[in-house]
Design a protein around this motif. Structure first.
Motif, PDB file in Angstrom:
ATOM      1  N   SER A   1       8.507   9.529  -0.435  1.00 16.50           N
ATOM      2  CA  SER A   1       9.327   8.244  -0.529  1.00 16.50           C
ATOM      3  C   SER A   1       9.069   7.421   0.492  1.00 16.50           C
ATOM      4  CB  SER A   1      10.827   8.216  -0.634  1.00 16.50           C
ATOM      5  OG  SER A   1      11.370   8.853   0.721  1.00 16.50           O
ATOM      6  N   GLN A   2       9.307   6.060   0.360  1.00 12.46           N
ATOM      7  CA  GLN A   2       9.012   5.093   1.476  1.00 12.46           C
ATOM      8  C   GLN A   2      10.239   4.664   2.177  1.00 12.46           C
ATOM      9  OE1 GLN A   2       7.362   2.671  -2.068  1.00 12.46           O
ATOM     10  NE2 GLN A   2       7.255   1.155  -0.006  1.00 12.46           N
ATOM     11  N   ASP A   3      10.127   4.187   3.159  1.00 18.42           N
ATOM     12  CA  ASP A   3      11.463   3.754   4.001  1.00 18.42           C
ATOM     13  C   ASP A   3      11.055   2.827   5.224  1.00 18.42           C
ATOM     14  OD1 ASP A   3      14.252   3.121   4.217  1.00 18.42           O
ATOM     15  OD2 ASP A   3      14.460   5.295   3.484  1.00 18.42           O
ATOM     16  N   GLY A   4      12.143   2.546   5.966  1.00 18.85           N
ATOM     17  CA  GLY A   4      11.759   1.818   7.239  1.00 18.85           C
ATOM     18  C   GLY A   4      11.996   0.385   6.789  1.00 18.85           C
ATOM     19  N   PRO A   5      12.499  -0.587   8.138  1.00 12.84           N
ATOM     20  CA  PRO A   5      12.621  -2.108   7.893  1.00 12.84           C
ATOM     21  C   PRO A   5      11.790  -2.547   7.142  1.00 12.84           C
ATOM     22  CG  PRO A   5      12.743  -1.133  10.097  1.00 12.84           C
ATOM     23  CD  PRO A   5      12.269   0.002   9.444  1.00 12.84           C
ATOM     24  N   ASN A   6      10.341  -2.186   7.012  1.00 11.28           N
ATOM     25  CA  ASN A   6       9.196  -2.955   6.409  1.00 11.28           C
ATOM     26  C   ASN A   6       8.947  -2.140   5.024  1.00 11.28           C
ATOM     27  OD1 ASN A   6       8.687  -5.237   8.308  1.00 11.28           O
ATOM     28  ND2 ASN A   6       8.479  -3.495   9.604  1.00 11.28           N
ATOM     29  N   ASN A   7       9.625  -0.955   4.890  1.00  9.89           N
ATOM     30  CA  ASN A   7       9.344  -0.340   3.730  1.00  9.89           C
ATOM     31  C   ASN A   7       7.905   0.266   3.666  1.00  9.89           C
ATOM     32  OD1 ASN A   7      10.710   1.069   1.519  1.00  9.89           O
ATOM     33  ND2 ASN A   7       9.885  -0.556   0.158  1.00  9.89           N
ATOM     34  N   ASN A   8       7.383   0.350   4.708  1.00  5.51           N
ATOM     35  CA  ASN A   8       5.902   0.948   4.948  1.00  5.51           C
ATOM     36  C   ASN A   8       5.566   2.245   5.550  1.00  5.51           C
ATOM     37  OD1 ASN A   8       6.917  -0.119   7.531  1.00  5.51           O
ATOM     38  ND2 ASN A   8       4.744  -0.432   8.057  1.00  5.51           N
ATOM     39  N   VAL A   9       6.929   2.987   5.635  1.00  2.76           N
ATOM     40  CA  VAL A   9       6.693   4.497   6.453  1.00  2.76           C
ATOM     41  C   VAL A   9       6.737   5.352   5.289  1.00  2.76           C
ATOM     42  CG1 VAL A   9       7.805   5.979   8.072  1.00  2.76           C
ATOM     43  CG2 VAL A   9       7.478   3.471   8.423  1.00  2.76           C
ATOM     44  N   ILE A  10       5.820   6.275   4.907  1.00  4.06           N
ATOM     45  CA  ILE A  10       5.929   7.192   4.002  1.00  4.06           C
ATOM     46  C   ILE A  10       6.694   8.491   4.765  1.00  4.06           C
ATOM     47  CG2 ILE A  10       4.716   8.859   2.671  1.00  4.06           C
ATOM     48  CD1 ILE A  10       4.158   6.134   1.628  1.00  4.06           C
ATOM     49  N   LYS A  11       7.945   8.840   3.834  1.00  5.64           N
ATOM     50  CA  LYS A  11       8.774   9.770   4.809  1.00  5.64           C
ATOM     51  C   LYS A  11       8.656  11.238   3.965  1.00  5.64           C
ATOM     52  CE  LYS A  11      13.293   8.872   4.198  1.00  5.64           C
ATOM     53  NZ  LYS A  11      14.301   7.937   4.393  1.00  5.64           N
ATOM     54  N   LEU A  12       8.688  12.243   4.713  1.00  2.46           N
ATOM     55  CA  LEU A  12       8.882  13.664   4.020  1.00  2.46           C
ATOM     56  C   LEU A  12      10.095  14.283   4.881  1.00  2.46           C
ATOM     57  CD1 LEU A  12       5.679  12.927   3.804  1.00  2.46           C
ATOM     58  CD2 LEU A  12       5.632  15.202   3.419  1.00  2.46           C
TER      59      LEU A  12
ATOM     60  N   ARG B   1       8.561  -1.039  -7.490  1.00  2.32           N
ATOM     61  CA  ARG B   1       8.818  -0.449  -6.121  1.00  2.32           C
ATOM     62  C   ARG B   1       9.824   0.578  -6.403  1.00  2.32           C
ATOM     63  NH1 ARG B   1       9.190  -4.082  -1.168  1.00  2.32           N
ATOM     64  NH2 ARG B   1       7.033  -4.257  -1.734  1.00  2.32           N
ATOM     65  N   PRO B   2       9.474   1.928  -5.638  1.00  2.00           N
ATOM     66  CA  PRO B   2      10.611   2.950  -5.610  1.00  2.00           C
ATOM     67  C   PRO B   2      11.782   2.491  -4.998  1.00  2.00           C
ATOM     68  CG  PRO B   2       8.484   3.975  -5.451  1.00  2.00           C
ATOM     69  CD  PRO B   2       8.112   2.234  -5.278  1.00  2.00           C
ATOM     70  N   ILE B   3      12.711   2.824  -5.295  1.00  4.14           N
ATOM     71  CA  ILE B   3      13.977   2.746  -4.439  1.00  4.14           C
ATOM     72  C   ILE B   3      13.860   3.532  -3.570  1.00  4.14           C
ATOM     73  CG2 ILE B   3      16.420   2.843  -4.688  1.00  4.14           C
ATOM     74  CD1 ILE B   3      15.351   0.658  -6.547  1.00  4.14           C
ATOM     75  N   LYS B   4      14.410   2.885  -2.138  1.00  2.45           N
ATOM     76  CA  LYS B   4      14.412   3.672  -0.979  1.00  2.45           C
ATOM     77  C   LYS B   4      15.588   4.532  -0.989  1.00  2.45           C
ATOM     78  CE  LYS B   4      14.333   0.102   1.773  1.00  2.45           C
ATOM     79  NZ  LYS B   4      14.350  -0.617   3.220  1.00  2.45           N
ATOM     80  N   GLY B   5      15.495   5.682  -0.414  1.00  2.00           N
ATOM     81  CA  GLY B   5      16.794   6.915  -0.568  1.00  2.00           C
ATOM     82  C   GLY B   5      16.833   7.493   0.525  1.00  2.00           C
ATOM     83  N   VAL B   6      17.948   8.101   0.696  1.00  2.00           N
ATOM     84  CA  VAL B   6      18.365   9.101   1.795  1.00  2.00           C
ATOM     85  C   VAL B   6      18.721  10.331   1.332  1.00  2.00           C
ATOM     86  CG1 VAL B   6      19.031   7.018   3.179  1.00  2.00           C
ATOM     87  CG2 VAL B   6      20.880   8.213   1.552  1.00  2.00           C
TER      88      VAL B   6
ATOM     89  N   GLU C   1       0.774  -1.134   0.050  1.00  2.00           N
ATOM     90  CA  GLU C   1      -0.024   0.114  -0.105  1.00  2.00           C
ATOM     91  C   GLU C   1       0.813   1.127   0.106  1.00  2.00           C
ATOM     92  OE1 GLU C   1      -2.607  -3.219   1.936  1.00  2.00           O
ATOM     93  OE2 GLU C   1      -0.447  -2.821   1.815  1.00  2.00           O
ATOM     94  N   ALA C   2       1.885   1.191   0.685  1.00  2.00           N
ATOM     95  CA  ALA C   2       2.951   2.257   0.632  1.00  2.00           C
ATOM     96  C   ALA C   2       3.614   2.569  -0.563  1.00  2.00           C
ATOM     97  CB  ALA C   2       3.996   2.206   1.689  1.00  2.00           C
ATOM     98  N   THR C   3       3.836   1.455  -1.502  1.00  2.00           N
ATOM     99  CA  THR C   3       4.274   1.601  -2.684  1.00  2.00           C
ATOM    100  C   THR C   3       3.271   2.255  -3.665  1.00  2.00           C
ATOM    101  OG1 THR C   3       5.572  -0.392  -2.392  1.00  2.00           O
ATOM    102  CG2 THR C   3       5.247   0.275  -4.521  1.00  2.00           C
ATOM    103  N   PHE C   4       1.869   1.677  -3.475  1.00  2.00           N
ATOM    104  CA  PHE C   4       0.956   2.475  -4.416  1.00  2.00           C
ATOM    105  C   PHE C   4       0.850   3.876  -4.083  1.00  2.00           C
ATOM    106  CE2 PHE C   4      -3.540   3.840  -4.066  1.00  2.00           C
ATOM    107  CZ  PHE C   4      -3.827   3.865  -5.497  1.00  2.00           C
ATOM    108  N   VAL C   5       0.867   4.347  -2.840  1.00  2.00           N
ATOM    109  CA  VAL C   5       0.816   5.661  -2.409  1.00  2.00           C
ATOM    110  C   VAL C   5       1.803   6.485  -3.280  1.00  2.00           C
ATOM    111  CG1 VAL C   5       1.196   7.498  -0.582  1.00  2.00           C
ATOM    112  CG2 VAL C   5      -0.495   5.454  -0.267  1.00  2.00           C
TER     113      VAL C   5
END
Length: 481
Positions: free
Chosen positions: A408-419, A476-481, A391-395
């Protein structure tokens, strides 16, 4: 919304073809399945080759806004005068170091200039080991501190990947102080209890290292953990950890690469929220507003110990006049435009309004952040906290494709929308994000209420069974920093 397209040297397909041919495949893109070709930036906006405007909610590199005129002018002016290494006297260098020291509490007053956060954290560990004559480093799980061999060793975010190098014996991983889904949570413990419980995990590591006949060189952590899922530690946690590490003979390193320079709103440095003063501070990304520059700030005592080794430190480009002129210009803008206060005001609005989403959408499990540093954790079950990764990927994809907003999305489960948007982000920008984010959650909630066989082509979702959604909105978007 569209703007005037910028003339291109080549079409997007040709850019992709040349990238695939000449750029290493491990160099990943955001939105890999449908990458953006960004040709211009201004303030909190980015523009693609067709002139489409995107609201940038993730680019903490452009700290005071893309292509800020004052920063651009300072870099151009200095480049036209002199661009060389820092082994000549130059006013921009010493002025920059003085301004950084003046904004930092305690005895932190000596700067080492580098080119990136990776270099800064590598040098910070060298300083820690020189100051203590020890090698062992304590880090937090899911942490990311850079891409050099030395910093990969202290980055579980990297070495815990399936093909990652094994963790060295001298690196020790403590659980992150994640009070929502971590080892100890706010469901069962008070803030004070959480601080003590998570700090006790560091105490155990120190005791184990001592039992093996070694000492602690240092503890390194982001003041607010980013790649770990926008983690905000309980208030007294850092104070307890810092005290324990110092009593064990180690030094403490605050990684402010992503959270420093006023981003948290309440303070210039995120570690100040914890009422602590580290022994070493590392910074990069935001201080150059896109220009590659980093700084390690430490005490005279640690700097003198490092110098007494007899091995001189030299960095060809670190602290060059152009980089320092740009950092000074970034500091000017933060001060002149009161961007720390803007981060506080806009961040409070953004966080308060995001909190309200929990009442309307079961998908929203937790909202956490400070200033313009925000994480929204999506879950499938309010009791088990099952991560809503797809669902985070969809968002993330729908925000880009439909609303022209980059998150973007991140976190250990890739389920956190980050701003982590540029600091010029406004209340109007926050409301634009909130409206679009609510629309995405509404789409997901609507799909949840339909039968498993229903396919919603407009939303790019296919529901194959109730407990598993397969989202087809590109890779899936690549997680980034």
């Amino acid at each position: 919304m569209s703007s005037i397209a910028v003339p291109e040297d080549m079409c997007k397909s040709e850019t992709i073809k040349l990238r695939n041919r000449h750029i290493g495949k491990s160099c990943q893109l955001f939105y890999k399945g449908a990458p953006l070709k960004i040709v211009r930036g201004q303030g909190q906006y980015m523009y693609d080759e067709e002139g489409t405007r995107y609201l940038d909610c993730i680019n903490n590199v452009a700290h005071v806004g893309h292509c800020h005129p004052h920063v651009v002018a300072a870099g151009c002016r200095q480049m036209a005068l002199l661009a060389t290494n820092n082994r000549f006297l130059h006013d921009e260098l010493v002025r920059c170091a003085q301004r950084i020291a003046d904004k930092t509490p305690g005895d932190l007053s000596v700067c080492f200039f580098v080119n990136s956060g990776s270099e800064a954290n590598d040098l910070a560990m060298r300083l820690a080991r020189a100051a203590t004559s020890q090698r062992d480093i304590i880090t937090l799980d899911h942490a990311y501190h850079g891409h050099l061999i030395s910093t990969m060793e202290i980055s579980p975010y990297k070495f815990n990947q399936p093909n990652g190098d094994p963790k060295p014996y001298y690196v020790h991983v403590a659980p992150p102080p994640d009070t929502y889904r971590g080892r100890y949570t706010s469901r069962k413990h008070s803030d004070d209890e959480l601080a003590n419980l998570y700090a006790a995990e560091v105490d155990k590591i120190i005791a184990n290292v001592k039992a093996e006949g070694r000492g602690i060189a240092g503890f390194i952590a982001e003041s607010l953990q980013s790649c770990g899922g926008q983690i905000i530690p309980p208030e007294k946690y850092m104070g307890l950890v810092y005290k324990a590490v110092r009593e064990a003979g180690g030094v403490v390193i605050a990684d402010e690469v992503q959270v420093g320079f006023g981003r948290v709103g309440t303070h210039f440095w995120a570690f100040e929220q914890q009422h602590v003063i580290p022994d070493i501070v590392t910074m990069a990304k935001p201080i150059g507003n896109g220009h590659p520059v980093g700084i390690v700030l430490t005490t005279p005592e640690i700097a003198d110990t490092f110098a007494s080794s007899g091995i001189s430190y030299f960095n060809t480009y670190g602290g060059n006049p152009v980089s320092c002129a740009i950092v000074n210009a970034v500091l000017d803008v933060i001060e002149d435009e009161d961007l720390q206060e803007n981060a506080r005001k806009v961040g409070n609005h953004l966080i308060e309004q995001s909190m309200m989403l929990k009442y309307d959408f079961n998908l929203v499990g937790d909202v956490r952040g400070s200033g313009l540093f925000l994480g929204i954790e999506l879950i499938r079950n309010q009791e088990t906290l099952e991560p809503a990764t797809e669902e985070a990927t969809f968002v993330v994809n729908r925000m880009k494709d439909v609303h022209h907003i980059l998150v973007s999305q991140d976190g250990p489960n890739n389920n956190v929308i980050k701003l982590k948007p540029p600091m010029v982000f406004s209340v109007e920008n926050a409301d634009e994000f909130l409206l679009a984010f609510r629309e995405c959650l509404t789409q997901l909630q609507g799909v949840e209420q339909k039968s498993p066989e229903v396919q919603t082509a407009t939303n790019s979702i296919v529901c194959t069974k109730p407990e598993s959604k397969i989202l087809k909105a590109a890779e899936r978007p690549i997680k980034g920093v």
